[in-house]
Design a protein around this motif. Sequence first.
Motif, PDB file in Angstrom:
ATOM      1  N   VAL A  43       0.829  -1.215   0.000  1.00  0.00           N
ATOM      2  CA  VAL A  43       0.000   0.000   0.000  1.00  0.00           C
ATOM      3  C   VAL A  43       0.860   1.260   0.000  1.00  0.00           C
ATOM      4  CG1 VAL A  43      -1.932  -1.180   1.127  1.00  0.00           C
ATOM      5  CG2 VAL A  43      -0.264   0.058   2.533  1.00  0.00           C
ATOM      6  N   ASN A  44       2.143   1.141   0.302  1.00  0.00           N
ATOM      7  CA  ASN A  44       3.060   2.285   0.235  1.00  0.00           C
ATOM      8  C   ASN A  44       3.916   2.278  -1.028  1.00  0.00           C
ATOM      9  OD1 ASN A  44       3.005   4.139   2.672  1.00  0.00           O
ATOM     10  ND2 ASN A  44       3.034   2.135   3.673  1.00  0.00           N
ATOM     11  N   PHE A  45       3.597   1.399  -1.972  1.00  0.00           N
ATOM     12  CA  PHE A  45       4.385   1.307  -3.204  1.00  0.00           C
ATOM     13  C   PHE A  45       4.500   2.654  -3.908  1.00  0.00           C
ATOM     14  CE2 PHE A  45       4.129   0.917  -7.864  1.00  0.00           C
ATOM     15  CZ  PHE A  45       5.357   0.343  -8.143  1.00  0.00           C
ATOM     16  N   ALA A  46       3.363   3.325  -4.121  1.00  0.00           N
ATOM     17  CA  ALA A  46       3.382   4.592  -4.851  1.00  0.00           C
ATOM     18  C   ALA A  46       4.147   5.662  -4.083  1.00  0.00           C
ATOM     19  CB  ALA A  46       1.947   5.054  -5.132  1.00  0.00           C
ATOM     20  N   ASN A  47       3.991   5.691  -2.753  1.00  0.00           N
ATOM     21  CA  ASN A  47       4.711   6.674  -1.943  1.00  0.00           C
ATOM     22  C   ASN A  47       6.219   6.501  -2.073  1.00  0.00           C
ATOM     23  OD1 ASN A  47       2.421   7.901  -0.876  1.00  0.00           O
ATOM     24  ND2 ASN A  47       2.270   6.429   0.807  1.00  0.00           N
ATOM     25  N   VAL A  48       6.690   5.259  -1.930  1.00  0.00           N
ATOM     26  CA  VAL A  48       8.133   5.006  -1.999  1.00  0.00           C
ATOM     27  C   VAL A  48       8.649   5.243  -3.412  1.00  0.00           C
ATOM     28  CG1 VAL A  48       9.927   3.248  -1.743  1.00  0.00           C
ATOM     29  CG2 VAL A  48       8.068   3.385  -0.073  1.00  0.00           C
ATOM     30  N   LEU A  49       7.879   4.844  -4.411  1.00  0.00           N
ATOM     31  CA  LEU A  49       8.279   5.063  -5.804  1.00  0.00           C
ATOM     32  C   LEU A  49       8.473   6.550  -6.088  1.00  0.00           C
ATOM     33  CD1 LEU A  49       8.675   3.641  -8.601  1.00  0.00           C
ATOM     34  CD2 LEU A  49       6.256   4.131  -9.030  1.00  0.00           C
ATOM     35  N   GLN A  50       7.555   7.381  -5.587  1.00  0.00           N
ATOM     36  CA  GLN A  50       7.626   8.816  -5.845  1.00  0.00           C
ATOM     37  C   GLN A  50       8.757   9.483  -5.072  1.00  0.00           C
ATOM     38  OE1 GLN A  50       4.115  10.981  -4.715  1.00  0.00           O
ATOM     39  NE2 GLN A  50       4.698  12.812  -5.828  1.00  0.00           N
ATOM     40  N   THR A  51       8.883   9.153  -3.789  1.00  0.00           N
ATOM     41  CA  THR A  51       9.868   9.857  -2.962  1.00  0.00           C
ATOM     42  C   THR A  51      11.293   9.378  -3.186  1.00  0.00           C
ATOM     43  OG1 THR A  51       9.435   8.326  -1.125  1.00  0.00           O
ATOM     44  CG2 THR A  51       8.188  10.377  -1.161  1.00  0.00           C
ATOM     45  N   SER A  52      11.470   8.129  -3.578  1.00  0.00           N
ATOM     46  CA  SER A  52      12.821   7.601  -3.784  1.00  0.00           C
ATOM     47  C   SER A  52      13.308   7.771  -5.217  1.00  0.00           C
ATOM     48  CB  SER A  52      12.872   6.115  -3.416  1.00  0.00           C
ATOM     49  OG  SER A  52      12.111   5.340  -4.333  1.00  0.00           O
ATOM     50  N   ARG A  53      12.363   8.010  -6.136  1.00  0.00           N
ATOM     51  CA  ARG A  53      12.672   8.157  -7.562  1.00  0.00           C
ATOM     52  C   ARG A  53      13.403   6.929  -8.113  1.00  0.00           C
ATOM     53  NH1 ARG A  53      11.563  13.194  -9.356  1.00  0.00           N
ATOM     54  NH2 ARG A  53      11.243  14.831  -7.784  1.00  0.00           N
ATOM     55  N   ARG A  54      12.945   5.767  -7.694  1.00  0.00           N
ATOM     56  CA  ARG A  54      13.535   4.511  -8.159  1.00  0.00           C
ATOM     57  C   ARG A  54      12.787   3.996  -9.383  1.00  0.00           C
ATOM     58  NH1 ARG A  54      18.422   3.226  -5.525  1.00  0.00           N
ATOM     59  NH2 ARG A  54      18.319   4.272  -3.504  1.00  0.00           N
ATOM     60  N   LYS A  55      13.423   3.079 -10.077  1.00  0.00           N
ATOM     61  CA  LYS A  55      12.765   2.347 -11.145  1.00  0.00           C
ATOM     62  C   LYS A  55      13.012   0.863 -10.899  1.00  0.00           C
ATOM     63  CE  LYS A  55      14.546   1.984 -15.185  1.00  0.00           C
ATOM     64  NZ  LYS A  55      15.016   2.266 -16.574  1.00  0.00           N
ATOM     65  N   PRO A  56      12.074   0.013 -11.291  1.00  0.00           N
ATOM     66  CA  PRO A  56      12.286  -1.428 -11.116  1.00  0.00           C
ATOM     67  C   PRO A  56      13.545  -1.882 -11.884  1.00  0.00           C
ATOM     68  CG  PRO A  56       9.982  -0.960 -11.579  1.00  0.00           C
ATOM     69  CD  PRO A  56      10.742   0.319 -11.836  1.00  0.00           C
ATOM     70  N   PRO A  57      14.303  -2.820 -11.287  1.00  0.00           N
ATOM     71  CA  PRO A  57      14.026  -3.518 -10.030  1.00  0.00           C
ATOM     72  C   PRO A  57      14.468  -2.717  -8.805  1.00  0.00           C
ATOM     73  CG  PRO A  57      16.015  -4.394 -11.026  1.00  0.00           C
ATOM     74  CD  PRO A  57      15.478  -3.380 -11.990  1.00  0.00           C
ATOM     75  N   PHE A  58      13.585  -2.684  -7.808  1.00  0.00           N
ATOM     76  CA  PHE A  58      13.919  -2.097  -6.515  1.00  0.00           C
ATOM     77  C   PHE A  58      13.059  -2.779  -5.454  1.00  0.00           C
ATOM     78  CE2 PHE A  58      10.163   0.381  -7.506  1.00  0.00           C
ATOM     79  CZ  PHE A  58       9.573   0.615  -6.273  1.00  0.00           C
TER      80      PHE A  58
END
Length: 335
Positions: free
Chosen positions: A153-168
């Motif tokens: 449920v925090n996937f989108a939050n972490v994706l936005q704040t960390s600016r990561r791309k898969p794989p992560f």
Amino acid sequence: MPATDLEQIVNLCKRRGFVYPSAEIYGGFRSSYDYGPLGSLMLRNVKDAWVRAMVQERDDVMLIDAAILGPHAVFEASGHLANFSDPLVDCTVCKKRFREDQLEDRDCPQKMKGCTFTEARAFNLMFKTHAGPVEGEGTDVYMRPETAQGMFVNFANVLQTSRRKPPFGIAQVGKSFRNEITPGNFIFRTREFEQMEMEYFVPPAESAKWYEYWCQERMNWYIEYGIPAEMLRLRAHASDELSHYSAGTSDIEFKFPWGWGELEGIAQRTDFDLKRHAEYSKQKLDYFDQATNERYVPFVVEPAAGANRTMAAFLLAAYDEDMINDEPRTVLRSR
């Protein structure tokens, strides 16, 4: 040599201050344990070693700490309300309850003679409580049965704040709760326990490759910290063992005194969780790859370990005895 009898470790833990029965002055509380001065430090060391290997020594995994209590909607979406159950039967003779798939190993006061059982029924393992001062519809909440859903449920939050791309990956260490029908084997299976889990989000085409990677990576971690390789094995689940979300799972198992038991499961959770939470929350939980101009829902590979049972495995593997002046002395030879 490693301990061959669970009682060797149980007695050592009580005598040396590793683990005590919970509420012991009131007769104890079944399947609950308190960690003493040495045990609490050892358990912390296990968790710290996991975080060090899975987060701090990598640049592709982030650590979070999500809430223990969750609303009905989260666990409806995850499938836990419908599927997270064990087959429960009642003995019509001694009136005790058992898991249908563990009747051969049951703690039977009749010594397994003359028992007859009711038809099996599904018993949901989640602990339910209420939020707020008034019980009623809309106030039901659940204690998490796994730490995984907090990461999804925090996937989108972490994706936005960390600016990561898969794989992560998103990692978490914390307590989970399961109302087990037949807890037992000391701290191996309890109703309150600590998990060390990581959800590794990958492009769908790379799921199998990363599944194999994490199976080997996690096996190496136990060996690095002193568990003999011959006391470990990697066992793939048969199709009838798979969880509702899994396309394939392998367990890292340790040879406990009672037989092989799971330390950690590595599961291919596919895109099940993100799609379900996207459906139920009406929020986008996907990734847009600007390089390929492609939008997709990542697949997930999940290494999920039990901190308490891992501590038990380290104790069993480290156990040894010396003879001093013809008297046996217990020692722990750990790394």
